[in-house]
Design a protein around this motif. Sequence first.
Motif, mmCIF file in Angstrom:
data_model
loop_
_atom_site.group_PDB
_atom_site.id
_atom_site.type_symbol
_atom_site.label_atom_id
_atom_site.label_comp_id
_atom_site.label_asym_id
_atom_site.label_seq_id
_atom_site.Cartn_x
_atom_site.Cartn_y
_atom_site.Cartn_z
ATOM 1 N N THR A 137 38.399 -10.764 -35.893
ATOM 2 C CA THR A 137 39.152 -9.551 -35.518
ATOM 3 C C THR A 137 38.387 -8.659 -34.543
ATOM 4 O OG1 THR A 137 38.276 -8.281 -37.374
ATOM 5 C CG2 THR A 137 40.274 -9.563 -37.764
ATOM 6 N N GLY A 138 37.104 -8.930 -34.330
ATOM 7 C CA GLY A 138 36.360 -8.084 -33.427
ATOM 8 C C GLY A 138 34.981 -8.642 -33.121
ATOM 9 N N LEU A 139 34.329 -8.009 -32.134
ATOM 10 C CA LEU A 139 32.970 -8.383 -31.736
ATOM 11 C C LEU A 139 32.101 -7.138 -31.751
ATOM 12 C CD1 LEU A 139 33.721 -10.706 -28.659
ATOM 13 C CD2 LEU A 139 33.343 -11.387 -31.038
ATOM 14 N N VAL A 140 30.838 -7.298 -32.125
ATOM 15 C CA VAL A 140 29.881 -6.191 -32.129
ATOM 16 C C VAL A 140 28.658 -6.589 -31.312
ATOM 17 C CG1 VAL A 140 30.596 -5.236 -34.358
ATOM 18 C CG2 VAL A 140 28.844 -7.013 -34.270
ATOM 19 N N ALA A 141 27.946 -5.583 -30.842
ATOM 20 C CA ALA A 141 26.718 -5.819 -30.077
ATOM 21 C C ALA A 141 25.741 -4.701 -30.386
ATOM 22 C CB ALA A 141 27.021 -5.871 -28.580
ATOM 23 N N LEU A 155 34.000 -18.613 -29.411
ATOM 24 C CA LEU A 155 35.093 -17.924 -30.100
ATOM 25 C C LEU A 155 35.421 -16.594 -29.419
ATOM 26 C CD1 LEU A 155 33.945 -18.515 -33.791
ATOM 27 C CD2 LEU A 155 35.825 -19.683 -32.600
ATOM 28 N N HIS A 156 36.668 -16.169 -29.571
ATOM 29 C CA HIS A 156 37.126 -14.893 -29.039
ATOM 30 C C HIS A 156 37.917 -14.175 -30.120
ATOM 31 C CE1 HIS A 156 36.638 -17.655 -25.591
ATOM 32 N NE2 HIS A 156 36.170 -16.582 -24.961
ATOM 33 N N VAL A 157 38.201 -12.912 -29.878
ATOM 34 C CA VAL A 157 39.005 -12.135 -30.810
ATOM 35 C C VAL A 157 40.376 -12.788 -30.957
ATOM 36 C CG1 VAL A 157 40.101 -9.899 -31.220
ATOM 37 C CG2 VAL A 157 37.783 -9.997 -30.307
ATOM 38 N N GLY A 158 40.788 -12.955 -32.215
ATOM 39 C CA GLY A 158 42.059 -13.602 -32.506
ATOM 40 C C GLY A 158 41.926 -15.056 -32.887
ATOM 41 N N ASP A 159 40.784 -15.671 -32.613
ATOM 42 C CA ASP A 159 40.580 -17.076 -32.979
ATOM 43 C C ASP A 159 40.310 -17.201 -34.474
ATOM 44 O OD1 ASP A 159 40.867 -17.738 -30.347
ATOM 45 O OD2 ASP A 159 38.721 -18.045 -29.956
ATOM 46 N N ASP A 160 40.511 -18.422 -34.971
ATOM 47 C CA ASP A 160 40.143 -18.738 -36.349
ATOM 48 C C ASP A 160 38.763 -19.387 -36.370
ATOM 49 O OD1 ASP A 160 42.481 -17.769 -37.425
ATOM 50 O OD2 ASP A 160 43.513 -19.713 -37.388
ATOM 51 N N VAL A 161 38.015 -19.093 -37.405
ATOM 52 C CA VAL A 161 36.683 -19.669 -37.570
ATOM 53 C C VAL A 161 36.530 -20.106 -39.017
ATOM 54 C CG1 VAL A 161 35.646 -17.409 -38.050
ATOM 55 C CG2 VAL A 161 34.190 -19.293 -37.297
ATOM 56 N N ARG A 162 35.845 -21.230 -39.219
ATOM 57 C CA ARG A 162 35.597 -21.723 -40.580
ATOM 58 C C ARG A 162 34.171 -21.384 -40.988
ATOM 59 N NH1 ARG A 162 37.025 -27.743 -41.636
ATOM 60 N NH2 ARG A 162 35.907 -28.059 -39.680
ATOM 61 N N LEU A 163 34.052 -20.834 -42.194
ATOM 62 C CA LEU A 163 32.756 -20.489 -42.758
ATOM 63 C C LEU A 163 32.568 -21.260 -44.054
ATOM 64 C CD1 LEU A 163 32.765 -16.597 -42.313
ATOM 65 C CD2 LEU A 163 31.819 -18.319 -40.756
ATOM 66 N N MET A 164 31.345 -21.704 -44.289
ATOM 67 C CA MET A 164 31.045 -22.451 -45.500
ATOM 68 C C MET A 164 29.740 -21.935 -46.082
ATOM 69 S SD MET A 164 30.939 -26.594 -46.013
ATOM 70 C CE MET A 164 29.514 -26.848 -44.958
ATOM 71 N N SER A 165 29.748 -21.691 -47.386
ATOM 72 C CA SER A 165 28.510 -21.264 -48.057
ATOM 73 C C SER A 165 28.329 -22.108 -49.305
ATOM 74 C CB SER A 165 28.565 -19.767 -48.391
ATOM 75 O OG SER A 165 29.688 -19.477 -49.207
ATOM 76 N N ALA A 166 28.795 -21.609 -50.446
ATOM 77 C CA ALA A 166 28.594 -22.323 -51.705
ATOM 78 C C ALA A 166 29.820 -23.142 -52.117
ATOM 79 C CB ALA A 166 28.247 -21.337 -52.815
ATOM 80 N N LEU A 213 31.013 -1.646 -32.266
ATOM 81 C CA LEU A 213 32.179 -2.485 -32.011
ATOM 82 C C LEU A 213 32.504 -2.447 -30.523
ATOM 83 C CD1 LEU A 213 34.227 -4.150 -33.752
ATOM 84 C CD2 LEU A 213 35.725 -2.145 -33.652
ATOM 85 N N THR A 214 32.508 -3.599 -29.881
ATOM 86 C CA THR A 214 32.768 -3.680 -28.432
ATOM 87 C C THR A 214 34.161 -4.214 -28.117
ATOM 88 O OG1 THR A 214 31.823 -5.909 -28.325
ATOM 89 C CG2 THR A 214 30.321 -4.047 -27.943
ATOM 90 N N GLU A 215 34.788 -4.876 -29.084
ATOM 91 C CA GLU A 215 36.092 -5.471 -28.827
ATOM 92 C C GLU A 215 36.793 -5.686 -30.169
ATOM 93 O OE1 GLU A 215 37.976 -9.458 -26.625
ATOM 94 O OE2 GLU A 215 35.835 -8.950 -26.425
ATOM 95 N N GLY A 216 38.123 -5.488 -30.187
ATOM 96 C CA GLY A 216 38.885 -5.725 -31.403
ATOM 97 C C GLY A 216 38.756 -4.585 -32.403
ATOM 98 N N HIS A 217 38.908 -4.916 -33.681
ATOM 99 C CA HIS A 217 38.859 -3.899 -34.739
ATOM 100 C C HIS A 217 38.099 -4.435 -35.939
ATOM 101 C CE1 HIS A 217 41.877 -6.017 -37.211
ATOM 102 N NE2 HIS A 217 42.510 -6.278 -36.069
ATOM 103 N N ARG A 218 37.846 -3.556 -36.877
ATOM 104 C CA ARG A 218 37.070 -3.871 -38.065
ATOM 105 C C ARG A 218 37.819 -4.879 -38.945
ATOM 106 N NH1 ARG A 218 36.643 1.065 -42.069
ATOM 107 N NH2 ARG A 218 36.238 -0.661 -43.495
ATOM 108 N N PRO A 219 37.093 -5.631 -39.795
ATOM 109 C CA PRO A 219 37.788 -6.543 -40.727
ATOM 110 C C PRO A 219 38.480 -5.746 -41.822
ATOM 111 C CG PRO A 219 35.433 -6.549 -41.151
ATOM 112 C CD PRO A 219 35.629 -5.723 -39.914
#
Length: 857
Positions: free
Chosen positions: A188-192, A168-179, A144-150
């Motif tokens: 809530t965070g970024l990882v590397a 996108l940045h920490v705090g932004d909203d993102v839309r995900l679509m699958s089924a 985890l490089t920024e923010g916190h875990r979900p």
Amino acid sequence: MLRLALATLRSRGGAFAATFTALLLAAAVVSACGVLLESGLRSALPPERYDKAPVIVAASQSVELEVESADGSAYRSAQPLPERPRLDAALAGDLAALDGVESVVPDRRATVRLLAGDRSVTGANGAVPQAHTWQSRVLGGFRLTEGHRPEGPRQVVLDTDLAERAGLHVGDDVRLMSAAAPRTFEVTGLVALDGGRTPRQSVLFASTAAVEGLSPAARTSVDAFGVLTAPGTAAGQVASEVERTLKDTNASVYTGEGRGEAEFTDVAVGAATLVELATAIGGNVLLVAVFVLCATTSLAIRHRRREMALLRAIGTTPRQLHRMIAAESAVAGLVAGLLGCPLGVGVVYWLSDQFAGRGIVPPDFQPVVGPLPFLTAVTATVLTAVGASWFAARRAARIRPTEALREATGEPDRPSRGRLVTGGVLLALAVSVLGLGLAYRTDFLTLVGMANSLVLLLVTAAAVLGPQLARAATAVLAPLLLRTGVAGWLAAANSRARAARTAAAVTPLVLSVSFAATVVFTQTTQLDRAAHEIRSGTVADHVLTSTSGVSPDLAQRAADLPGVSAATGVVRSKAVGVGSLLGTEETVSLTAQGLQPAALSATIDLDAREGNLSALAPDTVALSTTAASWLGLEVGDRAHLYLGDGTPFTGEVIAVYGRGLGFADLTFDHDLLLSHTTAGVDQSVLVRSASGAGDVAEELSALAHSYPGTALSGALAVDDLVAEQRAMAWVNYVVVGLIIAYTALTVVNTQAMNTASRRREFALLRLTGTTRAQLLGMVRRESVAVVITGAVLGTLLAVPPLSLVALALTGGPFPTVPVPGWLAIVGTTGLLAVAGAMLPSRLMLRARPVDAIGTKE
């Protein structure tokens, strides 16, 4: 003998130029195919998400079946699985109970589409992102490089590269679509990865509840288990315990670098395809190389008849003659092999880029360059050169010295009995193969296999009976040549008197035209038939598609619209079965589609030949005529197959249909096949308007807009459906290109050597009053006669195998032959044949005839 061979190579460098070039090309292509083969066998990548787990347990990415050969012996045959197999989540308890295991971490996954506005964000290497449970992060090198875990069901953590792609940045909203329809999540965070490396596959992490919501299958199954060992316990020891515990399941155990194979399943599938392609291309090239080398070596030895006769006359034994020629060929093959291998490396990288661009291998595929392919290529080149020279020198070594001296000044009046018998046997075999093909006209695999054997038999027979065919062709063309004046009369006379020389020029043309036409027009017939079936079988009025797949609930929502009579999602995958070819069983990978039974007939007309497609259910399957032929099944039989993720399927065959080439070999119930795919999405949705209803395009467009990236069209995209077939066709076109390159080399060499050997003949004709223009006209007419003979004979030899292919694909004997394609094949080799004769002729005619008449052989 070696010193004599080296001296011959120095003094006859021009005569060996074509043979050397052919060997050079063979070494380059064989070494390239060897590198690709080794790359396919050693394609594992280092793990990323599984880097911290000593042992990974995942389902096997291939299915291994027991099949029987023609002699009744059994052997194991494996087929790669196109979908990601899953494991039962309950296995975690069995693994945790083993000695030396500290903990077991399940890895659950959901394939998602990440939306930025109305566009889908493509992940690394062009792949869609994968959502994993936050719990599984401990298995790999992500920090985890920024923010916190979900912490909630609507929170996610993105890898930094994916976040940058989406803006996108920490705090932004993102839309995900699958089924289902898009859902909104908070970043809530970024990882590397450790060291700041860009991950090979874009990932995001979410809570277990969020992943299960995006992929319902994740509730009861997992992609893999990461096994963390207790301190002081060796990974190998735990791996052995795990293998014993799971020996009766479809699970495989991975340690070390092998963990990357469990993580990146696309590499394993691409590697298996690469092995097949490398083997096929290398085999075809070696086959053509043998033909070409036999032709060029035989021609070179024929032009050395005087030298061979003198060597025999002064006491050289047949064995010594063989040794000298073998030494010459071995030296040429060794040098060509050593120089051809570096060229093969360039071919490897070119082919790799082409394969990646067509989706055959992953975009980041990197060849593995080791010494073994180059050693194999050099060895194969030397052995091929020596073998071709031994075959070509048999007559020169066996013939009596006095007879050899007599034949050095002319050609034998009659063909040898052995040549006639061999040619007759080959023709008889070809007729038998054609007859068997007609008898097995409903068996696709048999017909295609017989077509490949038939063209090989016919070309070999044409080469053996070349002088007889040349005399027959000359008899037909002579009246036309005689009407073109003195030059035509000379051309006709030379063609009659030098039938072996004419045959030597015609044979490579026949090889080029027949082989190239068979391969190219097989592909054009298949693609044309597939496109025709798609256009004829599409009954739907509208089609909803997306490059990243369509959510499965879209079909139901479309069916609920006013004015829509039927709608079905179309899910595509593959299945594995056991087929039979001429008594030999082998595993086959078949294309599969899933359709809603209630909407099937209203959206697609599969051209049912037997049975009832409306009886399609989760425990039944419908087969195309091709699949029924491969699997040996009829309506009412029980089909035993393996779905794309390796799940066994047993069901009743309820119908056999005719439009499998355009749609799929197998048709399953939609929900059944969908549940066994990796992404869990449809490829498209077919919509049929109700009779008398108005235009529903506006309502469908509005519905598509609610699923970003989904487009509305009036018909299925033919190019998308036959994309895989086009990729395979391109591979065959590469083979054709190599065939034409080889045979073009033989054509040019044959014409050039034949023309160069006529130096004295040209000088004598000029001294007796023939003008330079008449001699050039004679050569031009001879070349045109050679091109016509080669084109006609090569085309005729391609007709029987192409007719068998057409019977297999279309049910009729007429293949799809685009005239521009045929003209390109004939024109390319024909122009080279004319150029190979005209250029040396012009150069020789520059010398004074008095000087040329006294030149040595």
